[in-house]
Design a protein around this motif. Structure first.
Motif: not given
Lengths: 541, 541
Positions: A449-452, A459-465, A469-472
């Protein structure tokens, strides 16, 4: 160029404890680009992109020690065409395509062969700065000019880089290697003036002193790259109290992307997950940067004193960053800003740049933009059928040209243990970052899968969205950018746009006429060579 | 290889009026691949893909006359590494990268330079077969061995290719050029034995006669490529009654894709939209093929008689097809099967191929599959970090290996009038075909919509489904294939998969240890070079 200098370890970039007045001085004279990304967060591949102005997937030298294919054009080719010298002082991490050179019969000792092996530079001094040695021999099999220098100064071993420049000495008189983090707070057992950064600064001044006008010098420091150890007094300037909290979040370790997860489990990451390591290492890293800044000051004063400040463009940058324990990671390799984002400051002495002095610019810059910038500075037309970046000069003049919608960075982990652990074939061990200024997606070949990340809200890039499946829609959009990039024109390097346009219609005027019913369709001169009496008849009527 | 031989103009492929017993004979001895596509439906680019085993976007010679970049490896490099000769007899359409060779100091007259200029072949005879001449001179500036041959045979002009081989003679004794379709039904003013196809066949036999075992010969005919004119008796074998109805549909002209529309309005297409043109030209085209078949018969007999049939692999193919008025088009250039699909017949004399003799295979083949096929035949391991195709030998052995999901073909129309008419920049004048065996999508750079055909329900490719919005799911799927292809590993040509795997862990054994807290993490031999008494103390305690 500094090696492994993180974008936010400068006072002009907001570091809370590290004062870098000389970097800041150049930033005051020029423009600081706040959204600059390398094309690969690892030395060799990143540098080949700087030097060729092309993405790793275009130049093919996709990891450290992967030779740059013979004939791949570099800054040296492009600048010499404009009458500008192109000189190396320090590190490139270039690996010559020895097989390719042999295949083409290129004499390794001739000027062409030597430049091919130096990725287009004329080496004033080549020193990649990693004279590591183990049971299988030296990591770098070239001669080390720096070790020769140290030996000439009385450092009494065969590898004073390892035993003095990058080692302390214990009270008992034993070597305390800089490879071991436990020694990072000790002063390197070397006179400060003999350490790598001052040495290379003097080499740079030596080159400039004797150079005729019209040169581009790649002054390329190994530091603040590891080994993390620095001579006095820099070893004592910073302590644990100056080490920021690690920017990491418990959620990053929950269901991480498999590649990120494997990196977090690696030896380097595990070391940097320890606070005692960070508190030893980061003060040394800061000391190394402080030394770089002081040496930059000497170099700037030298340019000022010799009159060169008025006719020299200065670019300060790095080949990638350093996680330093953020995101549970050490080193570089992945695409969080700590790794893939770089400092980039450009000073242009010409009046056209007066309007932007001391400003910042947040446009999306790629490291491949520097090669075309330099070609334009040299007075040339950018060969945009070869160079994939774009000149940054308009931004220095205060213009706001139409610009790219996304930046791409690539990472090839085929040589690593991670690749083997994940059971990925070398050809699939490739990551692609697509960043549109807000969303940063990392695509991994091999069926992952990708990372997003949403850098606006996180801005800290802590949360890989991409864990949910919410960010298709965002992922689709970034994949469209990546697909567009994948279709880029990268290898049509033998034909410029101008040459193609100028060549249109030429074949008809050279007799190629595959559309004539009886010849009346075209002016008679086009068919003249096919007219007249037959000189002989070979067939029966 | 034949030039511009359409896949369905052979009796083994079902042509209703054209009997090609010698092509059929090879098909009976081997396998006929019924779904083979070129990587570009134009001579030069297609051929560079055959010779490099790489897509046009990988090798960069994306149109006719666009030089193949110096150092790009070809079949010659790969086969010679396996001890096999690689010889050219006929056409390549190769344009040398003269600038690149000069940049690398390669002597154009040395063996390496000559091979670079011949895309890796040793030329037994190089003749590209287009000795066209106009007010600006010759299309091809090389020496024509074929013209030299004709002159030696008493053809009394400087360009007998134009004045005899490709021209008839009127009853009044005037040249009737083969460039003009009005003359296509006339016999060329040349002895049949002196025409191009028999001449090249004899050249091939001449090579084979003297060759030591272990060769690959690219026997590369210009015919049935235009000019459409053929000597007696072939000029009279076929008439208008043998010309199939044009496969074209009124709906194709309604709201066509802009690029297709522009091509349909071009001079070549307009000529072939005329039935009188088709009825003159197609019989000549068929006559040219009939002559090719007869000459193939002589060559096969020669191989049989000399014992070579038992130890020679034979591959019959073409570089692209010919619209011949189908789809309102002439020539090639776009991706309908008439243009992008090719005949491909492979005979392998070895017993392993016995099980498949006389069969057809409908797997999705790309022309780049031939280079790895030949490397495998030569006994080599396919360098799959360079070659992008896959060996077809498993199919000959009756195996059914996991195979590609889609075929890609590319077309670069940057040198054409269409590009200028559409106002497209040369860098955007690129088309990509993605075919999954059922759906064929054509993507056009430059902001155009795609084209889409369903070959299951519309084998004639009359109905462009992308004119409506009803096929979003299919289009998305094909774009995903294209995106996957766009991320392919194409330029990491200096490192094989094996070499990458073998190199893992090497840097630690050469002293690169950026993860040690105190050294206890690794076996002592890895840190041995960093241990011991310090030879001197340079810093104060």
């Amino acid at each position: 160029m500094y090696d492994q200098l993180r974008f936010d370890y400068l006072s002009c970039a907001g570091h809370p404890h590290l004062s870098t007045p000389n970097f800041d001085r150049v930033a005051q004279m020029g423009v600081r680009f706040t959204n600059a990304y390398v094309q690969s967060p690892i030395c060799g591949s990143s540098r080949m992109s700087f030097y060729t102005g092309r993405y790793p997937s275009s130049h093919g030298a996709q990891s450290n020690g992967y030779p740059l294919r013979v004939g791949e054009q570099t800054l040296g080719d492009h600048l010499r065409r404009e009458g500008m010298e192109c000189v190396l002082i320090g590190k490139t991490h270039m690996k010559a395509d020895v097989e390719g050179m042999a295949r083409l019969g290129i004499d390794a000792d001739g000027i062409i062969g030597v430049r091919q092996a130096e990725c287009g530079f004329d080496a004033w001094v080549r020193d990649d700065g990693l004279w590591a040695e183990g049971p299988d021999g030296f990591y770098d099999e070239k001669r080390s000019p720096y070790n020769e220098y140290l030996k000439s100064k009385g450092y009494p071993t065969e590898n004073p880089w390892a035993h003095f420049a990058n080692a302390a000495v214990t009270p008992e008189g034993d070597i305390a290697s800089g490879w071991m983090f436990a020694n990072a707070d000790q002063p390197a057992n070397i006179r400060e003036e003999d350490s790598e950064t001052p040495w290379l600064t003097r080499e740079a001044m030596g080159f400039i002193k004797q150079a005729e006008p019209g040169w581009c010098a790649h002054v390329s420091y190994i530091k603040p790259h590891w080994p993390y150890i620095v001579p006095a007094p820099y070893h004592a300037m910073f302590g644990p109290e100056h080490v920021p909290e690690a920017r990491r979040h418990a959620s990053e370790r929950i269901d991480p992307h498999p590649v990120y997860g494997a990196y977090m489990r690696g030896k380097v990451a595990q070391a940097f997950q320890r606070d005692d390591v960070r508190k030893k290492v980061i003060p040394a890293y800061m000391g190394l940067i402080k030394q770089c800044d002081d040496q930059l000051g000497f170099l700037l004063d030298f340019l000022q004193d010799t009159g060169r400040m008025q006719d020299t463009v200065i670019v300060l940058t790095s080949d990638h960053g350093d996680y330093l324990g953020d995101h549970w990671m050490g080193e570089k390799d992945l695409f969080h800003d700590q790794s893939a984002k770089i400092p980039l400051i450009i000073y242009d002495p010409r009046p056209g740049a007066d309007a932007t002095r001391g400003t910042t610019c947040n446009t999306l810059v790629e490291s491949i933009d520097l090669a075309p910038t330099f070609v334009e500075i040299a007075g040339g037309k950018v060969p945009d059928h070869i160079l994939e970046g774009r000149s940054l000069l308009p931004w220095l003049r205060g213009e706001t040209p139409a610009w790219r919608d996304y930046a791409i960075s690539e990472y090839d982990y085929s040589p690593t243990a991670v690749c083997a652990q994940l059971g990925v074939e070398p050809r699939d061990a490739r990551l692609f970052m697509v960043f549109d200024g807000r969303y940063k997606m990392i695509h991994a070949e091999g069926g992952f899968r990708p990372m997003l990340f949403d850098l606006q809200n996180d801005p800290d890039e802590f949360h890989d969205l991409a864990k949910s499946d919410d960010h298709g829609a965002e992922i689709d959009m970034l994949y469209q950018h990546l697909a567009h990039w994948g279709r880029r024109l990268a290898q049509r390097v033998t034909m410029s746009e101008e040459k193609i346009k100028a060549g249109r219609g030429a074949s008809a005027r050279r007799g190629i006429l595959p559309f004539l019913t009886d010849g009346s369709e075209v002016p008679p001169d086009l068919t003249a060579k096919y007219q007249g009496r037959a000189a002989k008849r070979f067939v029966e009527d």
